[in-house]
Design a protein around this motif. Structure first.
Motif, PDB file in Angstrom:
ATOM      1  N   TYR A   1     -51.372  34.464 -45.084  1.00 31.63           N
ATOM      2  CA  TYR A   1     -49.983  34.298 -44.626  1.00 31.63           C
ATOM      3  C   TYR A   1     -49.329  33.191 -45.461  1.00 31.63           C
ATOM      4  O   TYR A   1     -49.902  32.116 -45.639  1.00 31.63           O
ATOM      5  CB  TYR A   1     -49.945  33.917 -43.147  1.00 31.63           C
ATOM      6  CG  TYR A   1     -50.396  35.029 -42.236  1.00 31.63           C
ATOM      7  CD1 TYR A   1     -49.475  35.900 -41.664  1.00 31.63           C
ATOM      8  CD2 TYR A   1     -51.750  35.223 -41.953  1.00 31.63           C
ATOM      9  CE1 TYR A   1     -49.893  36.942 -40.836  1.00 31.63           C
ATOM     10  CE2 TYR A   1     -52.180  36.261 -41.136  1.00 31.63           C
ATOM     11  CZ  TYR A   1     -51.238  37.114 -40.579  1.00 31.63           C
ATOM     12  OH  TYR A   1     -51.653  38.144 -39.763  1.00 31.63           O
TER      13      TYR A   1
ATOM     14  N   ASN B   1     -45.744  31.831 -42.832  1.00 33.73           N
ATOM     15  CA  ASN B   1     -45.802  32.680 -41.630  1.00 33.73           C
ATOM     16  C   ASN B   1     -45.552  34.164 -41.887  1.00 33.73           C
ATOM     17  O   ASN B   1     -45.427  34.939 -40.939  1.00 33.73           O
ATOM     18  CB  ASN B   1     -44.827  32.181 -40.547  1.00 33.73           C
ATOM     19  CG  ASN B   1     -45.179  30.776 -40.103  1.00 33.73           C
ATOM     20  OD1 ASN B   1     -46.350  30.449 -39.950  1.00 33.73           O
ATOM     21  ND2 ASN B   1     -44.173  29.938 -39.918  1.00 33.73           N
TER      22      ASN B   1
ATOM     23  N   LYS C   1     -47.086  37.659 -43.619  1.00 29.23           N
ATOM     24  CA  LYS C   1     -48.314  38.210 -44.169  1.00 29.23           C
ATOM     25  C   LYS C   1     -48.098  38.640 -45.612  1.00 29.23           C
ATOM     26  O   LYS C   1     -47.129  39.322 -45.932  1.00 29.23           O
ATOM     27  CB  LYS C   1     -48.787  39.400 -43.323  1.00 29.23           C
ATOM     28  CG  LYS C   1     -50.187  39.860 -43.667  1.00 29.23           C
ATOM     29  CD  LYS C   1     -50.667  40.906 -42.668  1.00 29.23           C
ATOM     30  CE  LYS C   1     -52.070  41.365 -43.004  1.00 29.23           C
ATOM     31  NZ  LYS C   1     -52.546  42.372 -42.051  1.00 29.23           N
TER      32      LYS C   1
ATOM     33  N   GLU D   1     -53.634  30.404 -44.044  1.00 28.68           N
ATOM     34  CA  GLU D   1     -52.207  30.128 -43.820  1.00 28.68           C
ATOM     35  C   GLU D   1     -51.734  29.095 -44.839  1.00 28.68           C
ATOM     36  O   GLU D   1     -52.241  27.978 -44.875  1.00 28.68           O
ATOM     37  CB  GLU D   1     -51.987  29.608 -42.401  1.00 28.68           C
ATOM     38  CG  GLU D   1     -52.371  30.621 -41.329  1.00 28.68           C
ATOM     39  CD  GLU D   1     -52.335  30.021 -39.943  1.00 28.68           C
ATOM     40  OE1 GLU D   1     -51.316  30.206 -39.261  1.00 28.68           O
ATOM     41  OE2 GLU D   1     -53.333  29.362 -39.561  1.00 28.68           O
TER      42      GLU D   1
ATOM     43  N   LYS E   1     -48.527  26.979 -46.569  1.00 31.54           N
ATOM     44  CA  LYS E   1     -47.144  26.499 -46.445  1.00 31.54           C
ATOM     45  C   LYS E   1     -46.662  26.117 -47.843  1.00 31.54           C
ATOM     46  O   LYS E   1     -47.407  25.514 -48.635  1.00 31.54           O
ATOM     47  CB  LYS E   1     -47.056  25.275 -45.523  1.00 31.54           C
ATOM     48  CG  LYS E   1     -47.484  25.555 -44.080  1.00 31.54           C
ATOM     49  CD  LYS E   1     -46.531  26.466 -43.379  1.00 31.54           C
ATOM     50  CE  LYS E   1     -46.957  26.697 -41.936  1.00 31.54           C
ATOM     51  NZ  LYS E   1     -46.246  27.805 -41.326  1.00 31.54           N
TER      52      LYS E   1
END
Length: 200
Positions: A6, A9, A11, A64, A66
């Motif tokens: 991801y 947020n 995918k 995940e 960022k």
């Protein structure tokens, strides 16, 4: 190992679902991000921050990531620069600039050198990213670079008196000038950033 990745947020569609290592999964994500002009600022694996102690498991790995754009990172740096440069002057006021006491002030001098280096990197990246070589900020970078070169030469030669003199005087004047013009420089950059976003 099977990975589900991801990015901010959302995918990510990967070329394949399995990777031999987490490094290869991150590498694929990075290839996509570079095309979008984004940089990774944090990585979580299965809900925990990724570090060198990561333990591989047989189950599906949830990665995940960022990100921020380079422009956002630079503007964040400019916003932080006022706080860091104010700290520079706080350290200066605590130091007794005498060579014989250099060992006592070594930590303070190291902080000053780290701050001047950090700010130099920020200026270069900002001027290049926004094509500001011929602007007021570009001219400021040119003068700052001259002092950085002198500072490095003095440091490499072990000329502590000269290092201290540059940190207190030439660098002090230049950094003070940036703080005085902080709002103008900041506004110019945010305006340039708005123009670049509009054109892209």
């Amino acid at each position: 190992m099977e990975f589900e990745i991801y990015i901010d947020n959302e995918k990510m569609k990967t070329l394949k679902k399995t990777f031999k290592t987490i490094g290869l999964a991150i590498k694929e994500a990075n290839m996509l991000l570079r095309k979008k002009g984004k940089l990774i600022i944090s990585i979580d694996v299965n809900g925990s921050e990724f570090d060198e102690n990561y333990l591989y498991t047989d189950k599906k790995q949830i990665l995940e990531i960022k990100t921020k754009t380079q422009s956002t990172i630079l503007l964040d740096g400019i916003l932080l620069s006022r706080e860091y440069l104010t700290k520079y002057f706080d350290i200066l006021t605590e130091i007794n600039f005498e060579e014989e006491q250099f060992l006592d002030i070594k930590e303070g001098v190291k902080e000053l050198l780290d701050l001047t280096g950090w700010f130099y990197g920020l200026l270069i990246a900002t001027v290049e990213n926004y094509q500001l070589q011929n602007s007021e900020l570009g001219e400021y970078l040119y003068r700052y670079e001259e002092e950085i070169v002198g500072l490095k030469e003095a440091y490499d030669e072990g000329n502590i008196n000269y290092v201290l003199d540059i940190l207190e005087n030439e660098m002090g004047i230049l950094l003070g000038e940036f703080l005085e013009n902080y709002d103008r420089f900041k506004d110019e950059l945010f305006k340039e950033d708005g123009i670049s976003r509009f054109l892209s």
